[in-house]
Design a protein around this motif. Structure first.
Motif, PDB file in Angstrom:
ATOM      1  N   PHE A 453      20.075   3.746   3.908  1.00  0.00           N
ATOM      2  CA  PHE A 453      21.268   4.250   4.751  1.00  0.00           C
ATOM      3  C   PHE A 453      21.878   2.909   5.254  1.00  0.00           C
ATOM      4  O   PHE A 453      23.177   2.842   5.438  1.00  0.00           O
ATOM      5  N   LEU A 454      21.392   1.819   5.645  1.00  0.00           N
ATOM      6  CA  LEU A 454      21.975   0.457   6.029  1.00  0.00           C
ATOM      7  C   LEU A 454      22.594  -0.054   5.003  1.00  0.00           C
ATOM      8  O   LEU A 454      23.834  -0.639   5.250  1.00  0.00           O
ATOM      9  N   GLU A 455      22.207   0.104   3.732  1.00  0.00           N
ATOM     10  CA  GLU A 455      22.932  -0.554   2.654  1.00  0.00           C
ATOM     11  C   GLU A 455      24.094   0.039   2.403  1.00  0.00           C
ATOM     12  O   GLU A 455      25.373  -0.809   2.066  1.00  0.00           O
ATOM     13  N   SER A 456      24.415   1.116   2.773  1.00  0.00           N
ATOM     14  CA  SER A 456      25.683   1.965   2.688  1.00  0.00           C
ATOM     15  C   SER A 456      26.733   1.539   3.618  1.00  0.00           C
ATOM     16  O   SER A 456      27.944   1.668   3.378  1.00  0.00           O
ATOM     17  N   PHE A 457      26.625   0.613   4.644  1.00  0.00           N
ATOM     18  CA  PHE A 457      27.419   0.106   5.366  1.00  0.00           C
ATOM     19  C   PHE A 457      27.782  -1.457   5.208  1.00  0.00           C
ATOM     20  O   PHE A 457      28.449  -2.038   5.868  1.00  0.00           O
ATOM     21  N   VAL A 458      26.800  -1.862   4.232  1.00  0.00           N
ATOM     22  CA  VAL A 458      27.140  -3.501   3.775  1.00  0.00           C
ATOM     23  C   VAL A 458      28.220  -3.746   3.149  1.00  0.00           C
ATOM     24  O   VAL A 458      28.773  -3.022   2.343  1.00  0.00           O
ATOM     25  N   PRO A 459      29.134  -4.953   3.632  1.00  0.00           N
ATOM     26  CA  PRO A 459      30.283  -5.192   2.856  1.00  0.00           C
ATOM     27  C   PRO A 459      30.102  -5.265   1.525  1.00  0.00           C
ATOM     28  O   PRO A 459      29.219  -5.925   1.283  1.00  0.00           O
ATOM     29  N   LYS A 460      31.088  -4.923   0.361  1.00  0.00           N
ATOM     30  CA  LYS A 460      31.022  -5.213  -0.882  1.00  0.00           C
ATOM     31  C   LYS A 460      30.978  -6.860  -1.026  1.00  0.00           C
ATOM     32  O   LYS A 460      31.580  -7.572  -0.394  1.00  0.00           O
ATOM     33  N   ASP A 461      29.711  -7.083  -1.932  1.00  0.00           N
ATOM     34  CA  ASP A 461      29.474  -8.369  -2.617  1.00  0.00           C
ATOM     35  C   ASP A 461      29.149  -9.379  -1.526  1.00  0.00           C
ATOM     36  O   ASP A 461      29.215 -10.664  -1.634  1.00  0.00           O
ATOM     37  N   VAL A 462      28.571  -8.859  -0.210  1.00  0.00           N
ATOM     38  CA  VAL A 462      27.911  -9.647   0.751  1.00  0.00           C
ATOM     39  C   VAL A 462      26.387  -9.586   0.580  1.00  0.00           C
ATOM     40  O   VAL A 462      25.821  -8.309   0.519  1.00  0.00           O
ATOM     41  N   PRO A 463      25.697 -10.714   0.406  1.00  0.00           N
ATOM     42  CA  PRO A 463      23.977 -10.624   0.164  1.00  0.00           C
ATOM     43  C   PRO A 463      23.511 -10.110   1.271  1.00  0.00           C
ATOM     44  O   PRO A 463      23.991 -10.395   2.468  1.00  0.00           O
ATOM     45  N   TRP A 464      22.632  -9.270   1.336  1.00  0.00           N
ATOM     46  CA  TRP A 464      22.027  -8.467   2.559  1.00  0.00           C
ATOM     47  C   TRP A 464      20.523  -8.224   2.502  1.00  0.00           C
ATOM     48  O   TRP A 464      19.968  -8.135   1.414  1.00  0.00           O
ATOM     49  N   ALA A 465      19.680  -8.586   3.432  1.00  0.00           N
ATOM     50  CA  ALA A 465      18.271  -8.146   3.654  1.00  0.00           C
ATOM     51  C   ALA A 465      17.982  -7.324   4.707  1.00  0.00           C
ATOM     52  O   ALA A 465      18.631  -7.724   6.018  1.00  0.00           O
ATOM     53  N   HIS A 466      17.014  -6.421   4.621  1.00  0.00           N
ATOM     54  CA  HIS A 466      16.739  -5.745   5.753  1.00  0.00           C
ATOM     55  C   HIS A 466      15.080  -5.883   5.947  1.00  0.00           C
ATOM     56  O   HIS A 466      14.350  -5.705   5.255  1.00  0.00           O
ATOM     57  N   ILE A 467      14.897  -6.173   7.118  1.00  0.00           N
ATOM     58  CA  ILE A 467      13.324  -6.640   7.590  1.00  0.00           C
ATOM     59  C   ILE A 467      12.797  -5.482   8.542  1.00  0.00           C
ATOM     60  O   ILE A 467      13.327  -5.519   9.632  1.00  0.00           O
ATOM     61  N   ASP A 468      12.161  -4.619   8.048  1.00  0.00           N
ATOM     62  CA  ASP A 468      11.634  -3.487   8.908  1.00  0.00           C
ATOM     63  C   ASP A 468      10.190  -4.130   9.777  1.00  0.00           C
ATOM     64  O   ASP A 468       9.167  -4.424   8.919  1.00  0.00           O
ATOM     65  N   ILE A 469      10.020  -4.420  10.590  1.00  0.00           N
ATOM     66  CA  ILE A 469       9.367  -5.115  11.639  1.00  0.00           C
ATOM     67  C   ILE A 469       8.548  -3.935  12.333  1.00  0.00           C
ATOM     68  O   ILE A 469       7.931  -4.380  13.288  1.00  0.00           O
ATOM     69  N   ALA A 470       8.537  -2.755  12.050  1.00  0.00           N
ATOM     70  CA  ALA A 470       7.807  -1.782  12.907  1.00  0.00           C
ATOM     71  C   ALA A 470       6.342  -1.919  13.096  1.00  0.00           C
ATOM     72  O   ALA A 470       5.829  -1.393  13.951  1.00  0.00           O
ATOM     73  N   GLY A 471       5.664  -2.442  12.170  1.00  0.00           N
ATOM     74  CA  GLY A 471       4.186  -2.737  12.043  1.00  0.00           C
ATOM     75  C   GLY A 471       3.817  -4.017  12.497  1.00  0.00           C
ATOM     76  O   GLY A 471       2.595  -4.261  12.691  1.00  0.00           O
ATOM     77  N   THR A 472       4.795  -5.097  12.765  1.00  0.00           N
ATOM     78  CA  THR A 472       4.482  -6.385  13.097  1.00  0.00           C
ATOM     79  C   THR A 472       5.118  -6.697  14.551  1.00  0.00           C
ATOM     80  O   THR A 472       4.703  -7.966  14.875  1.00  0.00           O
ATOM     81  N   ALA A 473       5.789  -5.866  15.083  1.00  0.00           N
ATOM     82  CA  ALA A 473       6.542  -6.491  16.446  1.00  0.00           C
ATOM     83  C   ALA A 473       5.551  -6.787  17.536  1.00  0.00           C
ATOM     84  O   ALA A 473       5.915  -7.309  18.426  1.00  0.00           O
ATOM     85  N   TRP A 474       4.442  -5.912  17.695  1.00  0.00           N
ATOM     86  CA  TRP A 474       3.469  -6.049  18.572  1.00  0.00           C
ATOM     87  C   TRP A 474       2.114  -5.876  18.057  1.00  0.00           C
ATOM     88  O   TRP A 474       1.913  -5.334  16.993  1.00  0.00           O
ATOM     89  N   LYS A 475       1.023  -6.378  18.806  1.00  0.00           N
ATOM     90  CA  LYS A 475      -0.451  -6.316  18.565  1.00  0.00           C
ATOM     91  C   LYS A 475      -1.026  -5.202  19.562  1.00  0.00           C
ATOM     92  O   LYS A 475      -0.852  -5.404  20.604  1.00  0.00           O
ATOM     93  N   GLU A 476      -1.935  -4.377  18.949  1.00  0.00           N
ATOM     94  CA  GLU A 476      -2.722  -3.626  19.865  1.00  0.00           C
ATOM     95  C   GLU A 476      -3.961  -3.832  19.897  1.00  0.00           C
ATOM     96  O   GLU A 476      -4.813  -3.502  20.677  1.00  0.00           O
ATOM     97  N   GLN A 477      -4.241  -4.916  19.048  1.00  0.00           N
ATOM     98  CA  GLN A 477      -5.718  -5.787  19.193  1.00  0.00           C
ATOM     99  C   GLN A 477      -5.255  -7.080  19.161  1.00  0.00           C
ATOM    100  O   GLN A 477      -4.519  -7.779  18.275  1.00  0.00           O
ATOM    101  N   ALA A 478      -6.122  -7.967  19.808  1.00  0.00           N
ATOM    102  CA  ALA A 478      -5.802  -9.428  19.963  1.00  0.00           C
ATOM    103  C   ALA A 478      -6.280  -9.941  18.581  1.00  0.00           C
ATOM    104  O   ALA A 478      -7.191  -9.686  18.132  1.00  0.00           O
ATOM    105  N   LYS A 479      -5.426 -11.156  18.147  1.00  0.00           N
ATOM    106  CA  LYS A 479      -5.718 -11.868  17.134  1.00  0.00           C
ATOM    107  C   LYS A 479      -6.124 -13.347  17.374  1.00  0.00           C
ATOM    108  O   LYS A 479      -5.648 -13.692  18.695  1.00  0.00           O
ATOM    109  N   PRO A 480      -6.404 -14.242  16.345  1.00  0.00           N
ATOM    110  CA  PRO A 480      -6.751 -15.608  16.796  1.00  0.00           C
ATOM    111  C   PRO A 480      -5.535 -16.347  17.631  1.00  0.00           C
ATOM    112  O   PRO A 480      -5.857 -17.230  18.329  1.00  0.00           O
TER     113      PRO A 480
END
Length: 502
Positions: A453-480
């Motif tokens: 969906f997002l790719e369809s809005f990216v201007p032509k010939d512009v490099p683009w990356a999408h980073i889905d952080i749904a699983g990494t944005a917060w912690k429900e268990q403490a880590k080191p």
């Protein structure tokens, strides 16, 4: 906490706690080999450390920590921190060791602590890199969100001394970078942890304005009337159910001169996501205050880049709004027109992040960017696919994606690439509009559908990356080196990327 690097020995440190890393043997029957700094201490305290190792009280297992109270050296406590096996050693082990040691020292009511840098210079890690990683792990590990607690934590570690027998200047150079990275991530964590009744679009925009003033980059805030003039139908649709007006924050940093094209980074800024009319289940809905993590990360990246005085030009876009149900809210079945002119059929109002990002991506083209990178807690499907250990990565440019992957390894914020084959283009096809905002019924390929969906809005010939952080944005268990709550993900990743990418 102040971080200082110097030449010296743990056995002579006049503070509360001294710590060092210890590798776990590759063969189970062998004992850990203590570093020279530990042996020096042991020769003074009567062989306590060696006896403990021989009794297998401490094995060097990754994440393990052993506390020894001593009287014969200036420090009252020695900490041995397990680094795991050499064959599995990676940079992130050093962050973990620092986080574990500093948190343990704080619990022991220590004010001044020293860590032996040389003990973690394993597998090609030099003094500067070790100084950076130790500082990152320490500052990230000691963070806690206490803004609304009546009684604050009284135990505070005030000083971390990084001691080496080698190049202290190199260690300090690394520590200075580590402090910038970790402190910038902690700024993100503080904003992201803030609940939605306080962290409104207006408050976050105000924080962005003040942060830009403090660190020397530009900030402009588009209000609702400006968003309407820009014809950002996606943002207006998502915000229509909320009493809080939407805002659109534009950040600019110019470190490379006027002739250099900027990178554009975009962050999803849903300050609270109820799902709208497509209401989410009540269980865990409180976690939807974290749906602004992408936008918060953009601000943190700007802090890091400006403090490090990077020779790049950078544009940051933060679309900010709530997604709530009401009599004026967007409905499933609505068709909206985005800034690009493309029409979107709204199948689910709970797939709102991609809708506001569509307008932001189109707005980014006005800056003539050399590349566009977006960060978003976009899909629960990404958590199903990848869990909580890495972010999903998609895009249209091999070089850009490969460099982000490398930055993920260096920074400890790992990513995993998902396919973007042309066959997936059909997933968002609408019968009544140019595109629909969800993929096939049943959620098949949900993360990829969001990326497409997002790719369809990216201007032509512009490099683009999408980073889905749904699983990494917060912690429900403490880590080191992470307490519960927001992680500040994206700051370390993209700062590492901008340090290296040409």
């Amino acid at each position: 906490m102040d971080v200082v690097a110097s030449r010296g020995f743990l056995s002579e440190f006049a503070g509360d706690v001294v710590a060092l890393g210890v590798l776990e043997p590759e063969e189970k029957e062998r004992l850990p080999e203590l570093h020279e700094s530990a042996k020096r201490i042991d020769s003074i305290v009567g062989g306590v450390l060696k006896s403990s190792v021989e009794a297998k009280e401490f094995t060097g297992k990754l994440g393990s920590i052993c506390v020894y109270r001593v009287k014969e050296i200036p420090a009252r406590i020695v900490l041995l921190v397990g680094l795991g096996k050499r064959s599995a050693f990676e940079d992130d082990v050093i962050r973990q060791a620092a986080g574990k040691a500093c948190c343990a020292a704080r619990e022991l009511n220590a004010k001044r602590m020293a860590f032996c840098v040389d003990s973690v210079c394993v597998g090609g890690v030099d003094a500067e890199r070790a100084g950076r990683l130790l500082t990152e792990g320490a500052i990230l590990g000691l963070y806690s969100f206490e803004a609304y607690k009546s009684e604050k934590e009284e135990k505070q570690l005030k000083e971390l001394h990084l001691l080496t027998s080698g190049d202290a200047k190199a260690v300090m150079n690394g520590a200075e970078k580590g402090e910038i990275i970790a402190s910038s991530a902690n700024i993100v964590r503080e904003i992201c942890n803030d609940p939605a009744n306080y962290a409104t679009p207006k408050k976050i925009a105000d924080i962005a304005v003040e942060t830009a003033r403090r660190y020397g980059f530009k900030c402009k805030v588009l209000e609702k009337k400006d968003i309407e003039m820009e014809k950002m139908g996606g943002i207006l649709s998502v915000s229509s159910g909320s009493a809080q007006p939407p805002l659109f924050v534009v950040l600019e940093y110019n470190g490379a001169g006027k002739g250099e094209k900027p990178y554009a980074i975009i962050g999803k800024g849903i300050t609270f996501d109820s799902g709208g009319i497509s209401l989410k289940p009540s269980q865990n809905m409180d976690k939807m205050k974290f749906d602004k993590a992408g936008a918060c990360a953009v601000l943190g990246i700007f802090v890091a880049v400006s403090r490090m005085k990077m020779k790049i030009n950078l544009v940051g876009l933060m679309p900010l709004t709530e997604n709530l149900p009401s009599g004026s809210a967007a409905r499933p079945g609505d068709i909206i027109k985005t800034r690009s002119g493309k029409t979107v059929e709204i199948i689910s109002t709970d797939a709102e992040g991609r809708v506001i990002l569509a307008d932001a991506i189109d707005y980014a083209k006005t800056f003539g960017p050399r590349a566009i990178i977006d960060l978003a807690t976009l899909t629960g499907a990404c958590v199903v696919a990848l869990g909580y250990e890495c972010s999903g990565l998609m895009g249209n440019d091999e070089k850009l994606l490969a460099e982000i992957e490398k930055a993920g390894i260096r920074s400890g914020e790992k990513v995993w690439r998902l396919p973007m084959w042309k066959e997936y283009n059909e997933y968002n096809k609408s019968d009544v509009a140019d595109i629909k905002n969800v993929g096939p019924s049943g959620g098949a390929g949900g993360t990829i559908a969001g990326g497409k969906f997002l790719e369809s809005f990216v201007p032509k010939d512009v490099p683009w990356a999408h980073i889905d952080i749904a699983g990494t944005a917060w912690k429900e268990q403490a880590k080191p080196y992470f307490a519960l709550g927001a992680t500040g993900v994206g700051v370390r990743l993209l700062t590492a990327f901008f340090e290296e990418f040409k």
